[in-house]
Design an enzyme around this catalytic site. Sequence first.
Site, mmCIF file in Angstrom:
data_model
loop_
_atom_site.group_PDB
_atom_site.id
_atom_site.type_symbol
_atom_site.label_atom_id
_atom_site.label_comp_id
_atom_site.label_asym_id
_atom_site.label_seq_id
_atom_site.Cartn_x
_atom_site.Cartn_y
_atom_site.Cartn_z
ATOM 1 N N GLU A 1 -47.878 -32.009 -6.325
ATOM 2 C CA GLU A 1 -49.252 -31.828 -6.594
ATOM 3 C C GLU A 1 -50.202 -31.728 -5.229
ATOM 4 O O GLU A 1 -49.844 -32.260 -4.311
ATOM 5 C CB GLU A 1 -49.621 -32.680 -7.524
ATOM 6 C CG GLU A 1 -49.039 -32.812 -8.810
ATOM 7 C CD GLU A 1 -49.625 -33.858 -9.935
ATOM 8 O OE1 GLU A 1 -49.185 -33.898 -11.146
ATOM 9 O OE2 GLU A 1 -50.387 -34.649 -9.539
ATOM 10 N N CYS B 1 -56.036 -32.517 -0.116
ATOM 11 C CA CYS B 1 -55.091 -33.649 -0.086
ATOM 12 C C CYS B 1 -53.660 -32.782 -0.380
ATOM 13 O O CYS B 1 -53.574 -32.546 -1.432
ATOM 14 C CB CYS B 1 -55.471 -34.673 -0.958
ATOM 15 S SG CYS B 1 -54.156 -35.870 -1.054
ATOM 16 N N CYS C 1 -44.501 -48.213 -3.189
ATOM 17 C CA CYS C 1 -45.795 -49.042 -3.291
ATOM 18 C C CYS C 1 -46.133 -49.428 -4.524
ATOM 19 O O CYS C 1 -46.019 -48.592 -5.391
ATOM 20 C CB CYS C 1 -46.775 -48.445 -2.493
ATOM 21 S SG CYS C 1 -46.737 -48.106 -0.743
ATOM 22 N N CYS D 1 -56.469 -41.149 -5.782
ATOM 23 C CA CYS D 1 -55.218 -41.770 -4.905
ATOM 24 C C CYS D 1 -54.233 -42.474 -5.516
ATOM 25 O O CYS D 1 -54.568 -43.379 -6.416
ATOM 26 C CB CYS D 1 -56.114 -42.670 -3.748
ATOM 27 S SG CYS D 1 -55.014 -43.434 -2.465
HETATM 28 S S1 SF4 Z 1 -48.812 -45.042 -1.454
HETATM 29 FE FE1 SF4 Z 1 -48.073 -43.006 -0.352
HETATM 30 S S2 SF4 Z 1 -46.170 -44.331 1.018
HETATM 31 FE FE2 SF4 Z 1 -46.654 -45.584 -0.748
HETATM 32 S S3 SF4 Z 1 -45.327 -44.994 -2.785
HETATM 33 FE FE3 SF4 Z 1 -47.400 -43.895 -2.657
HETATM 34 S S4 SF4 Z 1 -46.968 -41.884 -1.845
HETATM 35 FE FE4 SF4 Z 1 -45.441 -43.471 -1.138
#
Ligand code: SF4
Length: 354
Positions: free
Chosen positions: A90, A103, A114, A340
Amino acid sequence: MIDCKNLDQNGLESFAESLDQPAFRGRQIMSWLYRPEINDFSQMTDLAKSFRILLPQHAFISNFSQPITEISSDGSIKFVFTLADGQVIESVNIPEVDRNTLCISSQVGCAMGCKFCQTGSLGFKRNLTPAEMVNQVCSVRDFLESQPDEQRFGPTAITNLVYMGMGEPLNNMENLLTAISILTNQKGLDMASRRITVSTCGIVSNMRELGEKTNVNLAISLHAVDNDTRDKLMPINRRYPIEQLLQACRDYPIQKRKRIMIEYIMLDGINDSDREARRLASLLRTIPCKINLLAYNECDGIPFRPSPNKRILAFQEVLRKAHYSIFIRSSRGSDIAAACGQLAGKISQKNSDI
Ligand code: SF4
């Protein structure tokens, strides 16, 4: 067979030479590849006819098929691309009056895990090729250019590019550098380096190489001010703890007047107290930086809540008084799961249901 979009200008020159052609033929190919609606060597009319006939025996030009799009009430557009092997990635375009920030993704899934990120919960599938990175840009560019004026929230062109989609770009270094070379080449997509930002969760070992080989902007996902909290939020912290990450920022070969962007996601009761704001101010004192406070979007199955607006403003005030440039980034595209940390959740869920 070689996908010409996996090669930057140097690569295309070598490729031309491998076919007993002068290097400048590679530059000629480069000057055609990224024009809209070019998908065939026969369209490259300044190449010798014999070379145009020879090329398809050794190479091809990849283009993404029509993406699925979802448009948010705030004008953000999520693009869902199915790759040649069936994997799904995406990209998100975030329009403002005078800019379009695209993005893009650098991997299918992500290995970094994360805890606040839906992509991270999917695990890692594979790296994207340079072609798959630049084709996200080509495809969105073509989409924006085809939109009628009355449906457009921002300008026609993509003005800014951020590597903040699916994946950790510094874990796909070679392909990232090739893609940046294509994105910034005048014969390629001709974007200014200062309009491109690469965001990392803190792959310390590769940060310096990015700074030495490119002039793009660097963003660091910090998100916590002590190792206990960061260990819990971002497993990469156990490998590169905060002290090492911030030292890599101090050592980063940054150009004059540029600053590193520090990203800090505001999680209710986890990392958003005044004490933590003061600690952040102290930690960043010797780093040329700006700070982005990111409003968090709640995701299904992820146990964090966004900090209340009042708390975000109070946190900002502590840092403002410490003389930092600090911005609050509100959530965009959350109604289409394009904000995000939300990328690929829904699609992968759909795929696993099939
Ligand atoms: S925040 Fe970025 S680095 Fe962390 S799991 Fe999500 S995509 Fe991966």
